[in-house]
Design a protein around this motif. Sequence first.
Motif, mmCIF file in Angstrom:
data_model
loop_
_atom_site.group_PDB
_atom_site.id
_atom_site.type_symbol
_atom_site.label_atom_id
_atom_site.label_comp_id
_atom_site.label_asym_id
_atom_site.label_seq_id
_atom_site.Cartn_x
_atom_site.Cartn_y
_atom_site.Cartn_z
ATOM 1 N N SER A 143 0.866 -1.175 0.000
ATOM 2 C CA SER A 143 0.000 0.000 0.000
ATOM 3 C C SER A 143 0.904 1.227 0.000
ATOM 4 O O SER A 143 2.133 1.111 0.043
ATOM 5 N N SER A 144 0.299 2.389 -0.013
ATOM 6 C CA SER A 144 1.093 3.616 -0.127
ATOM 7 C C SER A 144 1.348 4.303 1.210
ATOM 8 O O SER A 144 1.992 5.341 1.243
ATOM 9 N N THR A 145 0.826 3.753 2.315
ATOM 10 C CA THR A 145 1.023 4.389 3.617
ATOM 11 C C THR A 145 1.514 3.391 4.651
ATOM 12 O O THR A 145 1.229 2.193 4.569
ATOM 13 N N ASP A 146 2.229 3.897 5.633
ATOM 14 C CA ASP A 146 2.734 3.045 6.711
ATOM 15 C C ASP A 146 1.587 2.427 7.504
ATOM 16 O O ASP A 146 1.660 1.258 7.899
ATOM 17 N N GLN A 147 0.529 3.192 7.741
ATOM 18 C CA GLN A 147 -0.577 2.683 8.545
ATOM 19 C C GLN A 147 -1.286 1.528 7.840
ATOM 20 O O GLN A 147 -1.626 0.515 8.467
ATOM 21 N N CYS A 148 -1.513 1.671 6.537
ATOM 22 C CA CYS A 148 -2.159 0.597 5.793
ATOM 23 C C CYS A 148 -1.292 -0.661 5.793
ATOM 24 O O CYS A 148 -1.796 -1.778 5.957
ATOM 25 N N ASN A 149 0.014 -0.491 5.625
ATOM 26 C CA ASN A 149 0.892 -1.652 5.653
ATOM 27 C C ASN A 149 0.912 -2.315 7.017
ATOM 28 O O ASN A 149 1.011 -3.541 7.125
ATOM 29 N N ALA A 150 0.820 -1.524 8.069
ATOM 30 C CA ALA A 150 0.780 -2.093 9.415
ATOM 31 C C ALA A 150 -0.453 -2.972 9.599
ATOM 32 O O ALA A 150 -0.393 -4.038 10.238
ATOM 33 N N VAL A 151 -1.589 -2.544 9.024
ATOM 34 C CA VAL A 151 -2.818 -3.331 9.106
ATOM 35 C C VAL A 151 -2.663 -4.639 8.327
ATOM 36 O O VAL A 151 -3.074 -5.711 8.790
ATOM 37 N N ILE A 152 -2.059 -4.561 7.144
ATOM 38 C CA ILE A 152 -1.823 -5.766 6.349
ATOM 39 C C ILE A 152 -0.894 -6.726 7.092
ATOM 40 O O ILE A 152 -1.153 -7.943 7.166
ATOM 41 N N GLU A 153 0.186 -6.208 7.642
ATOM 42 C CA GLU A 153 1.158 -7.063 8.323
ATOM 43 C C GLU A 153 0.558 -7.724 9.554
ATOM 44 O O GLU A 153 0.868 -8.886 9.861
ATOM 45 N N LYS A 154 -0.295 -7.013 10.264
ATOM 46 C CA LYS A 154 -0.934 -7.596 11.447
ATOM 47 C C LYS A 154 -1.777 -8.809 11.053
ATOM 48 O O LYS A 154 -1.764 -9.841 11.734
ATOM 49 N N TRP A 155 -2.506 -8.698 9.933
ATOM 50 C CA TRP A 155 -3.289 -9.840 9.460
ATOM 51 C C TRP A 155 -2.361 -10.956 8.983
ATOM 52 O O TRP A 155 -2.585 -12.136 9.293
ATOM 53 N N TRP A 156 -1.323 -10.611 8.244
ATOM 54 C CA TRP A 156 -0.380 -11.595 7.701
ATOM 55 C C TRP A 156 0.226 -12.447 8.823
ATOM 56 O O TRP A 156 0.335 -13.661 8.708
ATOM 57 N N ARG A 157 0.561 -11.798 9.924
ATOM 58 C CA ARG A 157 1.248 -12.484 11.012
ATOM 59 C C ARG A 157 0.282 -13.035 12.075
ATOM 60 O O ARG A 157 0.721 -13.515 13.123
ATOM 61 N N ASN A 158 -1.027 -12.950 11.814
ATOM 62 C CA ASN A 158 -2.034 -13.461 12.752
ATOM 63 C C ASN A 158 -1.885 -12.855 14.140
ATOM 64 O O ASN A 158 -2.023 -13.542 15.161
ATOM 65 N N GLU A 159 -1.623 -11.555 14.196
ATOM 66 C CA GLU A 159 -1.453 -10.884 15.474
ATOM 67 C C GLU A 159 -2.804 -10.531 16.085
ATOM 68 O O GLU A 159 -3.802 -10.366 15.369
ATOM 69 N N PRO A 160 -2.876 -10.426 17.408
ATOM 70 C CA PRO A 160 -4.143 -10.061 18.063
ATOM 71 C C PRO A 160 -4.677 -8.731 17.531
ATOM 72 O O PRO A 160 -3.917 -7.790 17.303
#
Length: 269
Positions: A83-100
């Motif tokens: 994505s084009s923003t740090d916040q959007c990527n953080a949301v993607i990464e949280k799902w990718w890593r199965n984080e709470p």
Amino acid sequence: MASFSELKELHERHLDAPMVLETFTAKESAFLVDSVIQLLPSFNKIFTSGGVKGELLINLSCGPFIQWVFPACDYFSDIVLGSSTDQCNAVIEKWWRNEPGALEWSHVAKVVCEFQGNRDAWPEKQNMLQGKITHVVKYDISKCNPVSPTVLPQADCLILPHCLEIHMTNKEGFCSALRNASTLLKNGGHLIMIGCLEATFYMIAGFKFPHLCIDESFVRKALSEADYVIEELQVFPRKCNQLHDVIDYSSAILVHARKSIPVSCTQKP
């Protein structure tokens, strides 16, 4: 309209990633049919036809959207999301890593699995997708290498969901950004674009963002000038008869095109 650099800053500061998903793709969203459900059968068919497959799939989205890689993940070894923003990527990464606290995509996985014959297989589908993701990258569509400083091999398939028209402030910039994105794709590779037609703005968490107004004829012309051959193009009229104050598009467009020859990138949008 804001300049490209001003628009980039607006996205970084004001594009609330969880609200983007809540507004457009959540299970309860009024836009879910428009933004996901009515496009998924045609999108799924692009891959089940057997011609679109390979080693690397890159998905560069306007927000933390991953719904389009669910039907595609069976056909590629490696997947890169961005994505084009740090916040959007953080949301993607949280799902990718199965984080709470990760946002929920099971409703989309279930729909895709239903198309593919077994709705109950969605946990396996989700696990498979997460296992194939290799990178989550931030992109800048104005650069010749949009994912710089990351260097990726050229992809067999590039998906651009609502990527160009929300970042560019004029049609010249759209065409330039398309050429830049094309450097990520192999010659002969497959480009899949999803966009909103005739939209001029969209609202997220009370903040109004500009949207480049495009139509089908312009999309066809831009792809032709960037040396793509259109395999299939479909337009889906808007079904959501409410919330025109949230986004004013008339229809959605889905394009499957093939990159025919090398394209030159341009540094400026």
